[in-house]
Design a protein around this motif. Structure first.
Motif, PDB file in Angstrom:
ATOM      1  N   PRO A   1     110.920  58.454  72.643  1.00 35.25           N
ATOM      2  CA  PRO A   1     111.112  57.591  71.471  1.00 35.25           C
ATOM      3  C   PRO A   1     111.903  56.308  71.740  1.00 35.25           C
ATOM      4  CG  PRO A   1     111.461  59.876  70.859  1.00 35.25           C
ATOM      5  CD  PRO A   1     111.316  59.840  72.360  1.00 35.25           C
ATOM      6  N   TYR A   2     112.805  56.303  72.714  1.00 35.18           N
ATOM      7  CA  TYR A   2     113.589  55.093  72.951  1.00 35.18           C
ATOM      8  C   TYR A   2     112.703  53.905  73.331  1.00 35.18           C
ATOM      9  CZ  TYR A   2     113.386  55.147  78.085  1.00 35.18           C
ATOM     10  OH  TYR A   2     112.970  55.086  79.389  1.00 35.18           O
ATOM     11  N   LEU A   3     111.507  54.181  73.877  1.00 38.53           N
ATOM     12  CA  LEU A   3     110.598  53.082  74.218  1.00 38.53           C
ATOM     13  C   LEU A   3     110.074  52.380  72.970  1.00 38.53           C
ATOM     14  CD1 LEU A   3     108.673  54.653  77.227  1.00 38.53           C
ATOM     15  CD2 LEU A   3     110.356  52.790  77.298  1.00 38.53           C
TER      16      LEU A   3
ATOM     17  N   PHE B   1     105.639  66.886  72.960  1.00 38.08           N
ATOM     18  CA  PHE B   1     106.992  66.524  73.405  1.00 38.08           C
ATOM     19  C   PHE B   1     107.522  65.323  72.607  1.00 38.08           C
ATOM     20  CE2 PHE B   1     104.924  68.557  77.051  1.00 38.08           C
ATOM     21  CZ  PHE B   1     105.795  69.636  77.225  1.00 38.08           C
ATOM     22  N   LEU B   2     106.639  64.382  72.293  1.00 36.72           N
ATOM     23  CA  LEU B   2     107.050  63.249  71.463  1.00 36.72           C
ATOM     24  C   LEU B   2     107.461  63.739  70.075  1.00 36.72           C
ATOM     25  CD1 LEU B   2     107.388  60.188  71.063  1.00 36.72           C
ATOM     26  CD2 LEU B   2     104.955  60.093  70.446  1.00 36.72           C
ATOM     27  N   GLN B   3     106.673  64.638  69.491  1.00 36.52           N
ATOM     28  CA  GLN B   3     107.019  65.207  68.187  1.00 36.52           C
ATOM     29  C   GLN B   3     108.382  65.899  68.243  1.00 36.52           C
ATOM     30  OE1 GLN B   3     103.431  67.558  67.936  1.00 36.52           O
ATOM     31  NE2 GLN B   3     102.553  66.233  66.351  1.00 36.52           N
ATOM     32  N   LYS B   4     108.603  66.695  69.278  1.00 36.17           N
ATOM     33  CA  LYS B   4     109.867  67.410  69.421  1.00 36.17           C
ATOM     34  C   LYS B   4     111.028  66.439  69.621  1.00 36.17           C
ATOM     35  CE  LYS B   4     112.376  70.720  72.322  1.00 36.17           C
ATOM     36  NZ  LYS B   4     113.600  69.971  72.190  1.00 36.17           N
TER      37      LYS B   4
ATOM     38  N   LYS C   1     111.934  64.889  66.400  1.00 36.96           N
ATOM     39  CA  LYS C   1     112.616  65.892  65.576  1.00 36.96           C
ATOM     40  C   LYS C   1     114.058  66.076  66.041  1.00 36.96           C
ATOM     41  CE  LYS C   1     112.194  70.597  63.848  1.00 36.96           C
ATOM     42  NZ  LYS C   1     111.455  71.848  63.904  1.00 36.96           N
ATOM     43  N   ASP C   2     114.272  66.109  67.361  1.00 37.48           N
ATOM     44  CA  ASP C   2     115.622  66.236  67.910  1.00 37.48           C
ATOM     45  C   ASP C   2     116.510  65.058  67.519  1.00 37.48           C
ATOM     46  OD1 ASP C   2     114.843  68.622  69.065  1.00 37.48           O
ATOM     47  OD2 ASP C   2     114.752  67.823  71.119  1.00 37.48           O
ATOM     48  N   LEU C   3     115.887  63.904  67.246  1.00 42.04           N
ATOM     49  CA  LEU C   3     116.637  62.724  66.797  1.00 42.04           C
ATOM     50  C   LEU C   3     116.859  62.734  65.286  1.00 42.04           C
ATOM     51  CD1 LEU C   3     114.889  59.918  68.894  1.00 42.04           C
ATOM     52  CD2 LEU C   3     117.197  60.837  69.224  1.00 42.04           C
ATOM     53  N   GLY C   4     116.305  63.756  64.617  1.00 43.23           N
ATOM     54  CA  GLY C   4     116.438  63.840  63.172  1.00 43.23           C
ATOM     55  C   GLY C   4     115.401  63.035  62.416  1.00 43.23           C
TER      56      GLY C   4
ATOM     57  N   ASN D   1     120.893  59.586  81.923  1.00 45.59           N
ATOM     58  CA  ASN D   1     120.860  59.001  80.597  1.00 45.59           C
ATOM     59  C   ASN D   1     120.312  60.030  79.607  1.00 45.59           C
ATOM     60  OD1 ASN D   1     119.964  57.457  78.250  1.00 45.59           O
ATOM     61  ND2 ASN D   1     120.462  55.673  79.495  1.00 45.59           N
ATOM     62  N   GLU D   2     121.052  60.294  78.554  1.00 49.99           N
ATOM     63  CA  GLU D   2     120.669  61.330  77.587  1.00 49.99           C
ATOM     64  C   GLU D   2     119.437  60.949  76.758  1.00 49.99           C
ATOM     65  OE1 GLU D   2     121.908  64.442  77.426  1.00 49.99           O
ATOM     66  OE2 GLU D   2     123.008  63.812  79.208  1.00 49.99           O
ATOM     67  N   LYS D   3     119.023  59.683  76.752  1.00 47.35           N
ATOM     68  CA  LYS D   3     117.833  59.271  76.013  1.00 47.35           C
ATOM     69  C   LYS D   3     116.562  59.827  76.641  1.00 47.35           C
ATOM     70  CE  LYS D   3     119.410  54.818  74.250  1.00 47.35           C
ATOM     71  NZ  LYS D   3     119.141  53.388  74.219  1.00 47.35           N
ATOM     72  N   LEU D   4     116.694  60.293  77.871  1.00 44.25           N
ATOM     73  CA  LEU D   4     115.520  60.725  78.630  1.00 44.25           C
ATOM     74  C   LEU D   4     115.285  62.214  78.450  1.00 44.25           C
ATOM     75  CD1 LEU D   4     116.375  58.664  81.766  1.00 44.25           C
ATOM     76  CD2 LEU D   4     114.572  58.187  80.127  1.00 44.25           C
ATOM     77  N   LYS D   5     114.303  62.519  77.644  1.00 45.07           N
ATOM     78  CA  LYS D   5     113.853  63.898  77.474  1.00 45.07           C
ATOM     79  C   LYS D   5     112.356  63.879  77.636  1.00 45.07           C
ATOM     80  CE  LYS D   5     117.283  65.614  74.277  1.00 45.07           C
ATOM     81  NZ  LYS D   5     117.463  66.292  72.991  1.00 45.07           N
ATOM     82  N   PHE D   6     111.871  64.651  78.575  1.00 45.07           N
ATOM     83  CA  PHE D   6     110.441  64.639  78.843  1.00 45.07           C
ATOM     84  C   PHE D   6     109.780  65.811  78.171  1.00 45.07           C
ATOM     85  CE2 PHE D   6     112.231  61.988  82.087  1.00 45.07           C
ATOM     86  CZ  PHE D   6     111.336  60.951  82.175  1.00 45.07           C
TER      87      PHE D   6
END
Length: 182
Positions: free
Chosen positions: A33-35, A63-66, A69-72, A177-182
């Motif tokens: 999502p950060y992109l 994974f994008l959906q998750k 969701k993790d970002l609220g 970097n915590e923004k990186l979740k694959f």
């Protein structure tokens, strides 16, 4: 061992210098999502004139959906493009008409081919294009776009705001970097 992983990651990310303005920025489907925020910042800062989203339903979609969701953030839509459009409407109050969109591609080759068809249908002829993608797929996406867009021959530049360096490998891979979740 971690340095070897990071060397490969840096090679795949192929981070390039960006300068000046670009006719178009293309955000290819991914799980980060950060992109999406990076794309909007490029537009708001006047660096890119047009924005395009490409991506249907692929391996990164759940994974994008998750990650949203993790970002609220509750987003809806079957394709990665539609998930991003919902996010842009919620977070920035931006309507989908601001974007060139493609919702059917499921891999890098289709991203490039279907994006080119969308550009042609919109009667655009970009000469400078920024590409945004999962950093470890950046080198591949650029090579694919260069091959598929040979007839119109724009200059593609990889825009990689964060290289996903690894800091530890335990039960899972931990990124710096915590923004990186694959």
């Amino acid at each position: 061992m971690i340095q070897h992983w990071n060397t490969v990651i840096e090679y795949l990310a192929e981070k390039e210098q960006t300068s000046g303005n670009y006719d178009l920025a293309i955000l290819a489907g991914n799980s980060l999502p950060y992109l999406a925020d990076e794309l909007i910042h490029l537009y708001e800062d006047g660096i890119v004139e047009n924005m395009m989203l490409v991506g249907g339903i692929g391996h990164a979609t759940p994974f994008l959906q998750k990650n949203f969701k993790d970002l609220g953030v509750q987003v809806s839509g079957p394709s990665e493009t539609e998930l991003y459009l919902d996010y842009f409407q919620q977070r920035y109050q931006l309507e989908k008409e601001l974007f060139l969109i493609e919702t059917a591609s499921t891999n890098s080759g289709e991203n490039a081919r279907f994006a080119l068809n969308t550009i042609k249908a919109a009667k655009l002829n970009p000469t400078r294009v920024l590409l945004l993608q999962d950093p470890i797929l950046q080198k591949r996406i650029k090579a694919t776009f260069e091959k598929e867009w040979q007839a119109v021959n724009p200059v593609f530049t990889n825009h990689v705001p964060i290289i996903p360096y690894i800091k530890a490998i335990e039960n899972s891979i931990l990124f710096e970097n915590e923004k990186l979740k694959f």
